[in-house]
Design an enzyme around this catalytic site. Structure first.
Site, short mmCIF file in Angstrom:
data_model
loop_
_atom_site.label_atom_id
_atom_site.label_comp_id
_atom_site.label_asym_id
_atom_site.label_seq_id
_atom_site.Cartn_x
_atom_site.Cartn_y
_atom_site.Cartn_z
N ASP A 1 0.73 -1.14 -0.11
CA ASP A 1 -0.01 0.15 0.00
C ASP A 1 1.00 1.19 0.08
O ASP A 1 0.87 2.05 0.85
CB ASP A 1 -1.03 -0.08 1.13
CG ASP A 1 -1.71 1.16 1.18
OD1 ASP A 1 -2.42 1.41 0.10
OD2 ASP A 1 -2.18 1.46 2.43
N GLU B 1 3.63 -8.01 7.42
CA GLU B 1 2.47 -8.74 7.13
C GLU B 1 2.84 -9.84 6.19
O GLU B 1 2.09 -9.80 4.94
CB GLU B 1 1.52 -7.67 6.45
CG GLU B 1 1.21 -6.78 7.66
CD GLU B 1 -0.08 -5.88 7.30
OE1 GLU B 1 -0.35 -5.63 5.97
OE2 GLU B 1 -0.66 -5.18 8.15
N TYR C 1 -6.65 -2.72 12.66
CA TYR C 1 -7.36 -1.76 12.15
C TYR C 1 -8.78 -1.86 12.49
O TYR C 1 -9.84 -1.71 11.64
CB TYR C 1 -7.04 -1.61 10.63
CG TYR C 1 -5.74 -0.91 10.29
CD1 TYR C 1 -5.58 0.48 10.24
CD2 TYR C 1 -4.73 -1.61 9.94
CE1 TYR C 1 -4.25 0.80 9.86
CE2 TYR C 1 -3.54 -1.21 9.59
CZ TYR C 1 -3.47 -0.05 9.66
OH TYR C 1 -1.99 0.30 9.45
N GLU D 1 1.14 -0.95 14.03
CA GLU D 1 0.21 -0.15 13.11
C GLU D 1 -1.19 0.10 13.73
O GLU D 1 -1.65 -0.96 13.84
CB GLU D 1 0.06 -0.53 11.72
CG GLU D 1 1.35 -0.25 10.70
CD GLU D 1 1.29 -0.86 9.40
OE1 GLU D 1 -0.05 -0.81 8.89
OE2 GLU D 1 2.28 -1.19 8.71
C1 GCB Z 1 -1.19 -2.08 6.76
C2 GCB Z 1 0.14 -2.05 6.15
C3 GCB Z 1 0.54 -0.79 5.33
C4 GCB Z 1 -0.93 -0.03 4.99
C5 GCB Z 1 -1.85 -0.07 6.27
C6 GCB Z 1 -3.31 0.55 5.58
O1 GCB Z 1 -1.26 -3.24 7.70
O2 GCB Z 1 1.05 -2.55 6.68
O3 GCB Z 1 1.46 -0.63 4.45
O4 GCB Z 1 -0.68 1.32 4.46
O5 GCB Z 1 -2.41 -1.26 6.43
O6 GCB Z 1 -3.48 1.70 5.78
O7 GCB Z 1 -4.06 -0.06 5.14
#
Ligand code: GCB
Length: 634
Positions: free
Chosen positions: A198, A440, A506, A542
């Site tokens: 991403d 990941e 997330y 993250e």
């Molecule tokens: C993740 C990735 C990261 C993405 C992020 C997202 O888990 O490691 O590279 O940018 O999610 O914002 O979805």
């Protein structure tokens, strides 16, 4: 007569010609492969060594049909355009944003006469993704892999007292067998360009290109400083490798009013010793104290080469609940980042780097992860001096375990190469406390969200492959922690291999959208379970919410600045309530460019707490308030 002579001597002639050809430098098509060890010491200037930076405006030509080699473009480009080095080609040209194929770079340079008795090298600090080099039309070498330097010796290729043409062909084709991968099947949503990660797959010479000289009689090839301490005495275990065959050398450690000298002797080019430092000044975020470590090589009592690096004395360890720095628990507040800025693309942009350190410190952050690749070396020098702790990550983002065995073994080989390149280059930076060998890893295209659905045997095989990466990192550097970052819904069994449990989560964004409270609750439950199972300190590497700058609502709603604050608060509260959570890295420090996808408005990831041009969103102020307070309460 001629005829007879020729026939009588034809074998002699044949042998002479063979000898002549084999003594000549390699020609087009005959490239040597870059060796990771050759980047261990970055070029420096002192009385024994010199360097020239080739940054500036180069000639550039697109080669969509890959015909440059057959048409011998290495003998001089024509109908070229101009390009800045460093910089990504995708941002500089109006017609090349999504161009991922071949591009040729060319420049001219003189070699200083003072280098005549030296060995001369070229170092390319990042050619994404693969590169071949010619000098004066002769093939020098090639390298595959992004965001890591490579170097070649040039003595057989250069002209003295005439200019030298340096040609670099760079290629950035997204392929499933590469690391990171591209064009992989199985993504739930399409994206363009089709990278399995991403961030935008910026191509080209993203960092500086340098020529440098080292003494030819013998030169220092690698220095490894492994620090330790006991009470008030510090130790530096120093290992040196030289090119050449000198037997004696010296190590000088200097700093804080002390100068400690120690002689070393070499056997088969290698030497090691332990230097004691009384009343040591330890490196830490509060006191980023650095020592100068100089290694000298001597012949008949005369110094022939010398290399000075700055490093610090500090230790890193873990307990079941904590990460320890110098034996004391530390909590990592900070960010995942990117090397990303308008027009520069992924090209080194030092004012941006300096500003980022300013802003990180302004928020109260004490750490960051070099997501998702090793950064420009200046980042680590800055971090050493500023007292910022770093998790150094390889380019194995979205490491992909699907595909045939040829693809799998190619990726495995590349991962190992990256671990070597990263550790050889960065090992002497006290700011780096952990190595991250993958972000990941998964058997699914990352953008499809991963669930491991493999047979027991396949799972075992993947674990073994992964274990190889861990043991390689540990064997190259037993002094630091090694980890990988686990994806949402991803496999858990690999955490057995790591020193720290690191997860990207997330909930409240990709799942339970708009419900930060549930997001916090779910992440709390999961992390409790992980800690109970593995008994290791945990980090959320993250967590974040896309936030369109200037979008507000009296009631927090997705994409609003209020929701980003609510989301971040929910996660930070989870950490505060759990003594074994040892670090929280917000995703992301700043908004950054991505491929185009339905979930990336305008081709951007908006999870930055700063905008792409580094203006704070509400969340940056919120973090500042929270982190500055927590720093004061320590
Ligand atoms: C993740 C990735 C990261 C993405 C992020 C997202 O888990 O490691 O590279 O940018 O999610 O914002 O979805």
């Amino acid at each position: 007569m001629y005829h007879k002579l020729y026939h009588n001597n034809k074998w002699v002639l044949f042998i002479m010609l063979t000898c002549l050809v084999s003594s000549l430098p390699l020609y087009a098509g005959d490239f040597s492969i870059a060796k990771p060890k050759d980047i261990a010491l970055s070029p420096i200037q002192n009385s024994y060594r010199d360097k020239i930076c080739l940054n500036g405006i180069w000639n550039f030509k697109k080669d969509s049909a890959n015909q440059g080699e057959s048409q011998q473009w290495y003998n001089g480009l024509n109908h070229f355009r101009q390009i800045a080095v460093p910089g990504s080609w995708n941002e500089q040209f109006t017609d090349m944003r999504d161009y991922m194929a071949w591009g040729w770079y060319e420049t001219e340079t003189y070699i200083p006469r003072s280098w005549k008795n030296d060995k001369i090298y070229i170092r390319v600090n990042d050619a994404t993704y693969a590169a071949k080099i010619w000098v004066n039309g002769k093939a020098v070498g090639e390298h595959e892999g992004c965001h890591v330097p490579f170097a070649f010796e040039l003595n057989n290729y250069i002209n003295w007292e005439a200019s030298n043409r340096i040609t670099i062909k760079v290629e950035n084709i997204l392929k499933p067998e590469r690391v990171p991968t591209g064009e992989v099947p199985g993504s739930a949503f399409g994206n363009f360009p089709n990278a399995n990660y991403d961030f935008f797959p910026y191509a080209g010479l993203n960092r500086s290109v340098e020529l440098y000289s080292v003494p030819s009689v013998a030169s220092i090839h690698d220095i490894t400083v492994r620090p330790d301490f006991e009470g008030t005495t510090g130790f530096m275990n120093v290992e040196i490798e030289q090119k050449g065959a000198l037997s004696s050398g010296k190590i000088i450690v200097e700093g804080f009013g002390k100068k400690i000298e120690k002689s070393v002797s070499f056997t088969e080019g290698k030497a090691k010793t332990k230097v004691d430092i009384p009343d040591v000044h330890l490196w830490s975020p509060e006191t980023p104290d650095l020592y100068d470590v100089t290694v000298q090589l001597s012949q008949n009592g005369k110094v022939v080469d010398s290399y000075t690096l700055k490093t610090g004395v500090r230790t890193v360890g873990v307990t079941e609940n904590e990460i320890l720095l110098n034996g004391k628990p530390v909590f990592l507040n900070g960010f995942g980042k990117h090397e990303d800025f308008p027009i520069n693309g992924r090209g080194s942009a030092y004012p941006v780097m300096v500003k980022d350190f300013e802003l990180m410190k302004w928020t109260g952050a004490n750490s960051f992860r070099t997501t998702h690749y090793p950064y420009d070396e200046e980042y680590y020098h800055m971090a050493d001096r500023e007292g910022i702790m770093v998790i150094g990550e390889t380019p194995a983002v979205g490491l992909y375990f699907a595909g045939d065995s040829v693809q799998l073994s190619k990726r495995q080989k590349t991962c190992k190469q990256y671990i070597q390149e990263m550790i050889y280059r960065d090992k002497n930076h006290p700011s780096i406390i952990m190595w991250c060998v993958a972000n990941e890893p998964s058997d699914k295209a990352t953008l499809g969200f991963s669930v491991m659905r493999k047979t027991k045997e396949e799972k075992e095989r993947m674990k073994n492959m992964f274990a190889e990466s861990f043991s390689l990192a540990k064997s190259l550097d037993p002094t630091r922690l090694v980890m990988y970052v686990g994806v949402m819904m991803g496999p858990k069994e690999w955490f057995e291999l790591t020193d720290v449990i690191a997860i990207n989560r997330y909930y409240g964004w990709y799942t339970a959208p708009g419900d930060a409270e549930t997001g916090g609750y779910v992440v709390g439950k999961e992390i409790d379970k992980l800690h109970k199972q593995f008994k290791k300190p945990c980090m959320i590497t993250e967590f974040g919410a896309d936030t369109y700058p200037g979008c507000h609502d009296e009631q927090a709603e997705m994409f609003s600045e209020e929701y980003q604050v609510e989301f971040i608060k929910a996660y930070l509260d989870v950490a505060d309530e759990r003594p074994y959570v040892t670090g929280m890295h917000v995703w992301n420090f700043a908004d950054f460019k991505t491929s185009q996808a339905i979930f990336r408005f305008g081709g951007f990831n908006y999870k930055g707490v700063f905008t792409r041009d580094r203006k704070p969103k509400m969340a940056a102020h919120y973090l500042r308030e929270r982190w500055m307070n927590s720093n004061q309460n320590k």
